[in-house]
Design an enzyme around this catalytic site. Structure first.
Site, PDB file in Angstrom:
ATOM      1  N   GLU B 150       0.845  -1.213   0.000  1.00  0.00           N
ATOM      2  CA  GLU B 150       0.000   0.000   0.000  1.00  0.00           C
ATOM      3  C   GLU B 150       0.867   1.244   0.000  1.00  0.00           C
ATOM      4  O   GLU B 150       0.650   2.164  -0.782  1.00  0.00           O
ATOM      5  CB  GLU B 150      -0.931  -0.022   1.226  1.00  0.00           C
ATOM      6  CG  GLU B 150      -1.945   1.120   1.270  1.00  0.00           C
ATOM      7  CD  GLU B 150      -1.395   2.447   1.746  1.00  0.00           C
ATOM      8  OE1 GLU B 150      -1.775   3.477   1.166  1.00  0.00           O
ATOM      9  OE2 GLU B 150      -0.555   2.488   2.660  1.00  0.00           O
ATOM     10  N   LEU B 209      -4.464   0.171   5.914  1.00  0.00           N
ATOM     11  CA  LEU B 209      -5.204   0.258   4.654  1.00  0.00           C
ATOM     12  C   LEU B 209      -6.413   1.180   4.740  1.00  0.00           C
ATOM     13  O   LEU B 209      -7.207   1.277   3.814  1.00  0.00           O
ATOM     14  CB  LEU B 209      -5.655  -1.136   4.160  1.00  0.00           C
ATOM     15  CG  LEU B 209      -4.577  -2.220   4.110  1.00  0.00           C
ATOM     16  CD1 LEU B 209      -5.182  -3.539   3.688  1.00  0.00           C
ATOM     17  CD2 LEU B 209      -3.467  -1.828   3.175  1.00  0.00           C
ATOM     18  N   ASN B 241      -6.107   5.357   1.883  1.00  0.00           N
ATOM     19  CA  ASN B 241      -7.271   4.507   2.140  1.00  0.00           C
ATOM     20  C   ASN B 241      -7.543   3.613   0.939  1.00  0.00           C
ATOM     21  O   ASN B 241      -7.751   4.092  -0.164  1.00  0.00           O
ATOM     22  CB  ASN B 241      -8.481   5.408   2.429  1.00  0.00           C
ATOM     23  CG  ASN B 241      -9.714   4.603   2.782  1.00  0.00           C
ATOM     24  OD1 ASN B 241      -9.638   3.407   3.022  1.00  0.00           O
ATOM     25  ND2 ASN B 241     -10.849   5.268   2.817  1.00  0.00           N
ATOM     26  N   CYS B 242      -7.522   2.314   1.173  1.00  0.00           N
ATOM     27  CA  CYS B 242      -7.717   1.361   0.081  1.00  0.00           C
ATOM     28  C   CYS B 242      -9.110   0.760   0.111  1.00  0.00           C
ATOM     29  O   CYS B 242      -9.403  -0.135  -0.675  1.00  0.00           O
ATOM     30  CB  CYS B 242      -6.754   0.201   0.227  1.00  0.00           C
ATOM     31  SG  CYS B 242      -5.083   0.707   0.178  1.00  0.00           S
ATOM     32  N   VAL B 243      -9.920   1.139   1.059  1.00  0.00           N
ATOM     33  CA  VAL B 243     -11.115   0.359   1.326  1.00  0.00           C
ATOM     34  C   VAL B 243     -12.365   1.165   1.023  1.00  0.00           C
ATOM     35  O   VAL B 243     -12.421   2.355   1.289  1.00  0.00           O
ATOM     36  CB  VAL B 243     -11.103  -0.096   2.800  1.00  0.00           C
ATOM     37  CG1 VAL B 243     -12.279  -0.984   3.108  1.00  0.00           C
ATOM     38  CG2 VAL B 243      -9.807  -0.841   3.082  1.00  0.00           C
TER      39      VAL B 243
END
Lengths: 124, 426
Positions: B150, B209, B241-243
């Site tokens: 990430e 994440l 932020n990956c979500v």
């Protein structure tokens, strides 16, 4: 105390912290937390931690105080009850390949995310 | 604090022997940019691709979208704490390659990143379909942990945007927008009769994440504080932020925050835009209490008449949103909250995980559970096999003919909680 149904969390923390492993579902963890909050344990982390939706991940870990604390925990009771209501709402659109039915690869990712979120909270 | 933002419109991106802006075309030397990114030893390979508006292209899994900008003068550099030192930004002059973006793609966790379609039904739901996108597909070295991947992808995106942004340093802008925030006392004197309005910007900070950074600092470690809205325009806040693709705030959103833009548009006319308070969305209830208390105190200290509160994410942050709303309202300050909804595929369920009677003015970004149908695309950038696993998709979402049936939450930016999206009841 960590309430969890995630074996990865148990493995990572059982030597260091008080871990109560719940042999059951995401919802079973929430219900266990609710029972503890109602007898006075403080809710330490939010039960819906993370942005994974309750009908996606089968794993859940929640931290409550080790011991019951005197006083009325209205806010905590509302939060855990609302969280169970949210879970039940999402369960109505259950996915055949999610939650308990997720593939082993997805489950591994879900275990990892649940553990790492908890870790980044506890280590912060 | 005063900032001029110069727009250099970009209408096309092409690969070429020299990276430059010529007319309204952005030329990119692939080798040079790849070499720059490959300096990060965690990266195995980088593939660069271009996706233009109207093309039959699907980009997935999308992690971040970043607008190329450059600091022309005024101190500091774009993305302080990452690409530049931590000097305060938000003053002087910044140039923007308007209409261009860097999109990062990679399978960090196989089930969360989103989709950008450049044409068809899906394109209507994402603002990024209107941009000329340079897509970075970054493959990590084998065995790289998810959180390290990430970070690698986050930095690669910022570096590429900085690299492109620098090409705009000496180009005359076609449009210049000026934004100015007065000091507290100057503002009171200048607009004694206008309502004082502040903006409470909630930053995703739940952990790995799910992070956002302010001048390089992890937002979960901040105490709510004041920031000048022009600092946002220079990249003081970036996304890690990956979500939750549909309602995460990408770095592009932070640079172009529409709440800030709209408040500036009304500043001095119908209201006095006093400033931005940033706060976080941590997982500890004690953090939520502390942050919402501090946020409400700051609103009171600024003598606000009204506050706009925007959220990022779902579930846990709903509690922060409602705590902020309730505590700010308790100080006699009117609030409007901006959120999105998970109201079931039929839209009939309760939308948020928390509620309060103080939250009586709500703007929604849309229902993320709504089912949509996306046509097949001729070309895929990234990897399509994640579609069956991303949030809002399910096994069988990706049909054999390349069409997709899934919930709206698969589309990057579709129900954005800053209002930077195209859904409307109008």
């Amino acid at each position: 105390m960590i309430i969890t149904n995630n074996p990865a969390v148990t493995a990572a923390y059982e030597q260091m912290k008080n871990v109560r492993y719940v042999e059951g579902s995401y919802r079973d963890v929430l219900v266990e937390v609710r029972n503890l909050v109602h007898i006075g344990h403080e809710l330490v982390t939010h039960p819906l931690m993370g942005s994974l939706k309750p009908n996606e991940t089968p794993y859940r870990s929640v931290v409550v105080s080790d011991e019951p604390v005197q006083g009325c925990h209205t806010e905590a009771i509302l939060i855990i009850e609302e969280s169970i209501a949210v879970f039940d709402r999402f369960a109505r659109t259950a996915r055949p390949d999610r939650g308990a039915h997720a593939s082993e690869i997805a489950k591994r990712d879900f275990r990892e995310i649940d553990l790492s979120l908890l870790k980044s909270a506890l280590d912060a | 604090m005063k900032l001029e933002v110069g727009y250099i419109p970009i209408r096309d991106i092409q690969f070429g022997p020299t990276s430059k802006v010529d007319g309204n075309v952005l030329y990119v030397n692939q080798d040079e940019l790849s070499r720059l990114l490959l300096q990060d030893e965690a990266i195995e390979s980088v593939a660069l691709d271009i996706a233009r508006p109207g093309e039959s292209v699907r980009i997935t899994p999308v992690k971040d979208v970043i607008e190329p900008r450059v600091k022309v003068h005024g101190g500091g550099g774009i993305f302080p704490g990452w690409c530049a030192k931590v000097d305060t930004v938000g003053s002087g002059r910044t140039n923007v390659l308007k209409g261009a973006a860097v999109v990062t793609a990679g399978k960090i966790v196989g089930f969360q990143e989103g989709i950008i379609d450049m044409s068809g039904e899906g394109a209507r739901y994402t603002p990024f379909s209107t941009l000329n996108n340079l897509v970075l597909v970054v493959e990590p070295k084998q065995g790289l942990a998810q959180h390290a991947y990430e970070k690698t992808l986050r930095l690669a995106g910022l570096k590429a945007a900085e690299y492109l942004g620098k090409l705009a340093a000496d180009i005359e802008a076609e449009e210049v927008h000026t934004y100015e925030t007065l000091s507290l006392l100057e503002g009171v004197r200048a607009y004694p009769d206008l309502p004082r309005v502040g903006y409470v910007l909630m930053l995703q900070s739940q952990g790995l994440l799910h992070d956002t950074y302010v001048y390089g600092v992890d937002a979960k470690q901040i105490i709510p504080t004041l920031i000048s809205p022009t600092e946002l325009m220079d990249g003081a806040i970036i996304s890690g932020n990956c979500v939750s693709a549909c309602d995460k705030n990408t770095t592009y959103h932070h640079l172009n925050n529409p709440v800030v833009q709209d408040l500036f548009a009304e500043h001095g006319k119908t209201l006095n835009f006093v400033g931005v308070i940033i706060t976080n969305e941590n997982v500890f209830l004690a953090d939520k209490m502390r942050s919402s208390d501090r946020t409400a105190e700051l609103c009171g200290y600024l003598s606000l008449d009204g506050a706009i509160i925007s959220q990022e994410g779902f579930g846990n942050p709903d509690t922060d949103l409602i705590m902020n709303c309730r505590k700010i309202e308790a100080k006699g300050i009117k609030t409007v909250i901006i959120t999105d909804e998970y109201a079931g595929q039929d839209g009939a369920s309760q939308s948020l995980a928390d509620a309060d009677e103080a939250a009586d003015a709500v703007v929604t970004g849309g229902n993320a559970n709504e089912v949509i149908h996306l046509p097949a695309m001729e070309r895929i950038i990234g990897s399509i096999d994640a579609v069956d696993h991303i949030a809002g998709g399910w096994s069988g979402s990706l049909n054999e003919d390349g069409t997709i049936t899934a919930e709206l939450q698969v589309i990057t930016g579709a129900t954005n909680e800053l209002g930077f999206n195209t859904l409307s009841a109008r």
